[in-house]
Design a protein around this motif. Structure first.
Motif, PDB file in Angstrom:
ATOM      1  N   LEU A 207       0.830  -1.189   0.000  1.00  0.00           N
ATOM      2  CA  LEU A 207       0.000   0.000   0.000  1.00  0.00           C
ATOM      3  C   LEU A 207       0.865   1.239   0.000  1.00  0.00           C
ATOM      4  CD1 LEU A 207      -2.816  -1.045   2.512  1.00  0.00           C
ATOM      5  CD2 LEU A 207      -2.934  -0.932   0.016  1.00  0.00           C
ATOM      6  N   HIS A 208       0.522   2.156  -0.845  1.00  0.00           N
ATOM      7  CA  HIS A 208       1.284   3.391  -0.970  1.00  0.00           C
ATOM      8  C   HIS A 208       0.908   4.332   0.172  1.00  0.00           C
ATOM      9  CE1 HIS A 208       3.529   6.551  -2.876  1.00  0.00           C
ATOM     10  NE2 HIS A 208       2.476   7.350  -2.868  1.00  0.00           N
ATOM     11  N   SER A 209       1.898   4.755   0.922  1.00  0.00           N
ATOM     12  CA  SER A 209       1.648   5.590   2.087  1.00  0.00           C
ATOM     13  C   SER A 209       1.914   7.066   1.836  1.00  0.00           C
ATOM     14  CB  SER A 209       2.517   5.112   3.265  1.00  0.00           C
ATOM     15  OG  SER A 209       3.899   5.169   2.893  1.00  0.00           O
ATOM     16  N   GLY A 210       2.290   7.438   0.646  1.00  0.00           N
ATOM     17  CA  GLY A 210       2.588   8.833   0.351  1.00  0.00           C
ATOM     18  C   GLY A 210       1.335   9.680   0.246  1.00  0.00           C
ATOM     19  N   PRO A 211       1.501  11.005   0.182  1.00  0.00           N
ATOM     20  CA  PRO A 211       0.337  11.893   0.103  1.00  0.00           C
ATOM     21  C   PRO A 211      -0.345  11.865  -1.255  1.00  0.00           C
ATOM     22  CG  PRO A 211       2.384  13.153  -0.056  1.00  0.00           C
ATOM     23  CD  PRO A 211       2.781  11.741   0.249  1.00  0.00           C
ATOM     24  N   ALA A 212       0.380  11.483  -2.318  1.00  0.00           N
ATOM     25  CA  ALA A 212      -0.192  11.479  -3.667  1.00  0.00           C
ATOM     26  C   ALA A 212      -0.530  10.058  -4.080  1.00  0.00           C
ATOM     27  CB  ALA A 212       0.788  12.098  -4.664  1.00  0.00           C
ATOM     28  N   PRO A 213      -1.632   9.846  -4.785  1.00  0.00           N
ATOM     29  CA  PRO A 213      -1.970   8.498  -5.260  1.00  0.00           C
ATOM     30  C   PRO A 213      -0.972   8.019  -6.308  1.00  0.00           C
ATOM     31  CG  PRO A 213      -3.452  10.123  -6.208  1.00  0.00           C
ATOM     32  CD  PRO A 213      -2.623  10.848  -5.192  1.00  0.00           C
ATOM     33  N   SER A 214      -0.828   6.710  -6.381  1.00  0.00           N
ATOM     34  CA  SER A 214       0.102   6.103  -7.344  1.00  0.00           C
ATOM     35  C   SER A 214      -0.637   5.030  -8.127  1.00  0.00           C
ATOM     36  CB  SER A 214       1.311   5.503  -6.632  1.00  0.00           C
ATOM     37  OG  SER A 214       2.214   4.936  -7.555  1.00  0.00           O
ATOM     38  N   PRO A 215      -0.960   5.268  -9.400  1.00  0.00           N
ATOM     39  CA  PRO A 215      -1.684   4.260 -10.188  1.00  0.00           C
ATOM     40  C   PRO A 215      -0.805   3.053 -10.473  1.00  0.00           C
ATOM     41  CG  PRO A 215      -0.990   6.078 -11.584  1.00  0.00           C
ATOM     42  CD  PRO A 215      -0.666   6.480 -10.179  1.00  0.00           C
ATOM     43  N   LEU A 216      -1.465   1.893 -10.640  1.00  0.00           N
ATOM     44  CA  LEU A 216      -0.741   0.675 -10.945  1.00  0.00           C
ATOM     45  C   LEU A 216      -0.484   0.512 -12.436  1.00  0.00           C
ATOM     46  CD1 LEU A 216      -2.547  -1.806  -8.521  1.00  0.00           C
ATOM     47  CD2 LEU A 216      -0.560  -0.340  -8.107  1.00  0.00           C
ATOM     48  N   SER A 217      -1.268   1.154 -13.267  1.00  0.00           N
ATOM     49  CA  SER A 217      -1.059   1.113 -14.714  1.00  0.00           C
ATOM     50  C   SER A 217      -1.496   2.445 -15.303  1.00  0.00           C
ATOM     51  CB  SER A 217      -1.830  -0.044 -15.358  1.00  0.00           C
ATOM     52  OG  SER A 217      -3.217   0.074 -15.101  1.00  0.00           O
ATOM     53  N   LEU A 218      -0.879   2.816 -16.421  1.00  0.00           N
ATOM     54  CA  LEU A 218      -1.122   4.118 -17.043  1.00  0.00           C
ATOM     55  C   LEU A 218      -1.203   3.945 -18.555  1.00  0.00           C
ATOM     56  CD1 LEU A 218      -1.174   7.294 -17.085  1.00  0.00           C
ATOM     57  CD2 LEU A 218       1.330   7.201 -17.107  1.00  0.00           C
ATOM     58  N   VAL A 219      -2.219   4.550 -19.150  1.00  0.00           N
ATOM     59  CA  VAL A 219      -2.359   4.596 -20.608  1.00  0.00           C
ATOM     60  C   VAL A 219      -2.332   6.062 -21.003  1.00  0.00           C
ATOM     61  CG1 VAL A 219      -3.751   4.010 -22.608  1.00  0.00           C
ATOM     62  CG2 VAL A 219      -3.748   2.499 -20.611  1.00  0.00           C
ATOM     63  N   LEU A 220      -1.340   6.447 -21.795  1.00  0.00           N
ATOM     64  CA  LEU A 220      -1.172   7.824 -22.240  1.00  0.00           C
ATOM     65  C   LEU A 220      -1.755   7.967 -23.636  1.00  0.00           C
ATOM     66  CD1 LEU A 220       0.136  10.243 -20.774  1.00  0.00           C
ATOM     67  CD2 LEU A 220       2.171   9.891 -22.171  1.00  0.00           C
ATOM     68  N   LEU A 221      -2.660   8.948 -23.802  1.00  0.00           N
ATOM     69  CA  LEU A 221      -3.381   9.119 -25.067  1.00  0.00           C
ATOM     70  C   LEU A 221      -3.299  10.574 -25.513  1.00  0.00           C
ATOM     71  CD1 LEU A 221      -5.816   7.331 -23.066  1.00  0.00           C
ATOM     72  CD2 LEU A 221      -5.758   6.420 -25.359  1.00  0.00           C
ATOM     73  N   MET A 285       0.507  15.858  -7.445  1.00  0.00           N
ATOM     74  CA  MET A 285      -0.827  15.310  -7.226  1.00  0.00           C
ATOM     75  C   MET A 285      -0.864  13.807  -7.477  1.00  0.00           C
ATOM     76  SD  MET A 285      -3.290  18.104  -9.061  1.00  0.00           S
ATOM     77  CE  MET A 285      -3.310  19.833  -8.548  1.00  0.00           C
ATOM     78  N   VAL A 286       0.140  13.275  -8.181  1.00  0.00           N
ATOM     79  CA  VAL A 286       0.213  11.867  -8.515  1.00  0.00           C
ATOM     80  C   VAL A 286       1.677  11.481  -8.631  1.00  0.00           C
ATOM     81  CG1 VAL A 286       0.159  12.254 -11.012  1.00  0.00           C
ATOM     82  CG2 VAL A 286      -0.678  10.092 -10.092  1.00  0.00           C
ATOM     83  N   THR A 287       1.961  10.213  -8.377  1.00  0.00           N
ATOM     84  CA  THR A 287       3.309   9.685  -8.539  1.00  0.00           C
ATOM     85  C   THR A 287       3.237   8.384  -9.314  1.00  0.00           C
ATOM     86  OG1 THR A 287       5.265   8.889  -7.363  1.00  0.00           O
ATOM     87  CG2 THR A 287       3.135   8.497  -6.314  1.00  0.00           C
ATOM     88  N   LEU A 288       4.321   8.027  -9.957  1.00  0.00           N
ATOM     89  CA  LEU A 288       4.372   6.803 -10.771  1.00  0.00           C
ATOM     90  C   LEU A 288       5.291   5.757 -10.156  1.00  0.00           C
ATOM     91  CD1 LEU A 288       4.604   8.364 -14.363  1.00  0.00           C
ATOM     92  CD2 LEU A 288       2.572   7.819 -13.019  1.00  0.00           C
ATOM     93  N   GLU A 289       5.470   5.791  -8.833  1.00  0.00           N
ATOM     94  CA  GLU A 289       6.402   4.880  -8.173  1.00  0.00           C
ATOM     95  C   GLU A 289       5.961   3.428  -8.254  1.00  0.00           C
ATOM     96  OE1 GLU A 289       6.720   6.288  -4.220  1.00  0.00           O
ATOM     97  OE2 GLU A 289       7.805   8.126  -4.749  1.00  0.00           O
ATOM     98  N   GLN A 290       4.647   3.163  -8.256  1.00  0.00           N
ATOM     99  CA  GLN A 290       4.150   1.786  -8.252  1.00  0.00           C
ATOM    100  C   GLN A 290       3.596   1.359  -9.610  1.00  0.00           C
ATOM    101  OE1 GLN A 290       1.378   1.944  -4.865  1.00  0.00           O
ATOM    102  NE2 GLN A 290       2.866   0.703  -3.736  1.00  0.00           N
ATOM    103  N   LEU A 291       4.015   2.036 -10.658  1.00  0.00           N
ATOM    104  CA  LEU A 291       3.482   1.767 -11.991  1.00  0.00           C
ATOM    105  C   LEU A 291       4.050   0.452 -12.527  1.00  0.00           C
ATOM    106  CD1 LEU A 291       1.614   3.254 -14.014  1.00  0.00           C
ATOM    107  CD2 LEU A 291       3.686   4.086 -15.115  1.00  0.00           C
ATOM    108  N   SER A 292       3.156  -0.476 -12.882  1.00  0.00           N
ATOM    109  CA  SER A 292       3.600  -1.769 -13.414  1.00  0.00           C
ATOM    110  C   SER A 292       3.499  -1.845 -14.925  1.00  0.00           C
ATOM    111  CB  SER A 292       2.771  -2.901 -12.802  1.00  0.00           C
ATOM    112  OG  SER A 292       1.400  -2.767 -13.160  1.00  0.00           O
ATOM    113  N   CYS A 293       2.698  -0.978 -15.559  1.00  0.00           N
ATOM    114  CA  CYS A 293       2.551  -1.012 -17.016  1.00  0.00           C
ATOM    115  C   CYS A 293       2.272   0.396 -17.530  1.00  0.00           C
ATOM    116  CB  CYS A 293       1.427  -1.952 -17.422  1.00  0.00           C
ATOM    117  SG  CYS A 293       1.259  -2.155 -19.218  1.00  0.00           S
ATOM    118  N   LEU A 294       2.993   0.799 -18.564  1.00  0.00           N
ATOM    119  CA  LEU A 294       2.806   2.100 -19.207  1.00  0.00           C
ATOM    120  C   LEU A 294       2.591   1.874 -20.699  1.00  0.00           C
ATOM    121  CD1 LEU A 294       2.884   5.194 -19.457  1.00  0.00           C
ATOM    122  CD2 LEU A 294       5.381   5.068 -19.452  1.00  0.00           C
ATOM    123  N   VAL A 295       1.476   2.383 -21.222  1.00  0.00           N
ATOM    124  CA  VAL A 295       1.120   2.227 -22.627  1.00  0.00           C
ATOM    125  C   VAL A 295       1.118   3.594 -23.291  1.00  0.00           C
ATOM    126  CG1 VAL A 295      -0.610   1.429 -24.275  1.00  0.00           C
ATOM    127  CG2 VAL A 295      -0.299   0.204 -22.114  1.00  0.00           C
TER     128      VAL A 295
END
Length: 552
Positions: A207-221, A285-295
């Motif tokens: 579980l991410h304990s930081g102040p900003a949410p960290s998505p598990l996957s990201l799709v950039l469009l 506002m967001v972090t990518l520390e726990q990102l498992s997949c980037l599209v």
């Protein structure tokens, strides 16, 4: 009066030249010399025109003798000039120069000429059945979980396309990948299904304990419209699996972005445009520390100069994996990178090498990549610029209400606005969409078009990338596209997976630079080859896997 006086009076009354002519003829007749024939002298300009007409006539006769006879049968290319039509049975030799209809289209007298590429097949290449006989062609055979297969069944999706059959197994193994396939082939599900399966069955990070949410996957469009469309598909698949999806885009203010990011304590899938995501990263506002997949979806647009720096900033924040084994460690989360598109910009490999080892990428290439779609009828009309409006209005007038939706593409936003005013004056119901519209006005326009509220959409290339246009049956290039890549994307709006009819496209060719592109298209069609200058877009060698064979 004496005879001498009478003769002198006649000489005075008759011109001297005529008297000499009469005397000369009397002398020749007395001597027995026949009179010469009269000579008619033709002016030099008339003689030159007559010679030119004779040369043209000889050239037409020679062309008719050399042309392939267009007997009754299927045509590959249909021309207004029958001698330039090409039967589908004809195959040009390697060094044989094709006789182009568009060869003389830069001359002003060519206006009104046209040619048409006929449908070579009824089925889209992506829907072709698997080559291996007796094989299981279902989603379950690709290694997807039963829960995910059930979610697909609820959406009436039971058979994978060719791209999905060969991309999903590779991505399930955790490989970095570049997926290159023609438009409308089902690339969205090809990357979305492996992504969701990893979230559903894979190890959950701490579980991410930081102040900003960290998505598990990201799709950039590249656009908000495309992000909304992918969110709709992802939500339908994620709801039965218990996964959460969020979408952020520009034009709505950072307050709206913050509310979307903080709506859930944990975020599984984030869909974002580059501008909104980079602003959120800078404001933490967001972090990518726990990102498992980037599209990176629609890579040719994301990696153009408009978005390139923003995409590089996102890649710098993601902990990209060095090998597929890194994804199995829940304590040290690494990111799998997937690049998807129908066309790619030059220098893609150099860009990716800045952030990961290029040797770990696998390239999945469709056989139909960069080729003219064989199931779409494509017509090219040489026309004057002032006649395009009347031609478009006549086309709209003769269409029946059951003809499906119509997309009209323009190159610039002011042209979209001007053409929209013209259609309003003629009481033509339509919608318009271009990138310079305010966000509040732009929101919901494409979704209203998809729902069938209006059947005509006047737009720029904003609507040519990735959007689901299965309702569309006719494409009109009011302005001919600037590049061959743009042409492929525009024509790919018809004949997509899920479309009821194959559709057709009409292009108005006006300027000399338009003719240059049309000649390349016609040459590729006659030779049955891919469009020129596009295979070198990925310039460094990568491990290549052909989509016609099962990827290993």
């Amino acid at each position: 009066m004496s005879a001498a006086m009478a003769l002198s009076a006649v000489r005075a009354a008759v011109p001297r030249g005529l008297v000499q002519l009469v005397l000369l003829r009397w002398a020749r007749s007395w001597a027995g010399v026949p009179a010469p024939e009269h000579v008619v002298r033709v002016p030099w300009a008339a003689r030159r025109q007559q010679q030119q007409q004779q040369r043209r006539r000889r050239r037409r006769v020679a062309a008719a003798e050399l042309a392939v006879p267009t007997r009754a049968g299927k045509l590959l290319l249909r021309s207004r000039r029958r001698e330039l039509s090409q039967p589908s049975r004809l195959t040009l030799g390697r060094w044989e120069a094709p006789r182009l209809v568009s060869a003389g289209w830069k001359h002003r007298l060519s206006c009104g000429d046209y040619f048409q590429l006929e449908r070579a097949q009824d089925l889209a290449p992506a829907l072709a059945p698997p080559q291996a006989e007796g094989g299981d062609s279902s989603f379950g055979a690709l290694g997807l979980e039963p829960a995910l297969v059930s979610a697909l069944d609820a959406l009436s999706l039971r058979r994978p396309t060719a791209v999905q059959r060969h991309t999903i197994p590779v991505l399930l193994r955790g490989r970095h990948a570049i997926c290159a396939a023609e438009t409308g082939s089902g690339k969205t599900l090809a990357y979305l299904l492996p992504l969701l399966q990893r979230l559903f069955v894979g190890p959950r990070p701490q579980l991410h304990s930081g102040p900003a949410p960290s998505p598990l996957s990201l799709v950039l469009l590249p656009s908000r419209e495309l992000a909304e469309q992918v969110r709709s598909v992802a939500t339908s698949l994620c709801r039965p699996l218990g996964l959460r999806v969020r979408e952020i885009g520009g034009g709505r203010g950072m307050g709206s972005v913050k509310r979307q990011l903080c709506a859930e304590p944990s975020l599984d899938v984030l869909l974002a445009t580059p501008g909104a995501l980079c602003k959120a990263l800078r404001k933490r506002m967001v972090t990518l520390e726990q990102l498992s997949c980037l599209v990176l979806d629609e890579a040719d647009t994301l990696l153009d100069p408009t978005f390139l720096e923003l995409v590089e900033e996102v890649l710098a924040h993601a902990p990209l994996t060095c090998s597929p084994q890194d994804l199995a460690d829940p304590w040290d989360v690494k990111t799998q990178l997937v690049v998807v598109g129908a066309t790619f910009p030059g220098g893609l490999s150099r860009l990716l090498s800045k952030f990961s080892d290029i040797g770990h990428f696998v390239r999945l290439v469709s056989q139909s990549l960069h080729c003219l779609l064989p199931h779409i009828q494509q017509k090219f009309v040489r026309i004057k610029g002032r006649d395009k409006v009347s031609e478009l209005l006549q086309l709209i007038k003769v269409r029946s209400p059951s003809s499906g939706a119509l997309l009209v593409f323009c190159n610039k936003a002011p042209t979209v606005n001007w053409l929209s005013y013209i259609l309003d004056n003629h009481k033509v119901k339509h919608l318009r969409l271009q990138g310079q519209m305010p966000a509040a006005m732009r929101a919901g326009i494409f979704s209203a078009f998809q729902k069938g509220e209006k059947d005509i959409l006047v737009c720029t290339d904003l609507a040519s990338r990735g959007l689901d246009t299965s309702r569309v049956e006719l494409i009109v290039n009011y302005d001919f596209p600037d590049t061959l890549q743009d042409y492929l994307h525009r024509v790919g709006r018809v004949g997509r997976v899920g479309s009821q009819k194959s559709g057709s496209a009409i292009s108005y060719v006006t300027h000399p630079w338009d003719v240059d592109l049309v000649r390349k298209i016609e040459t590729a069609a006659r030779r049955r080859t891919s469009l020129p200058g596009m295979k070198t877009s990925i310039d460094e060698p990568l491990p290549e896997t052909d989509l016609t064979q099962t990827a290993k």
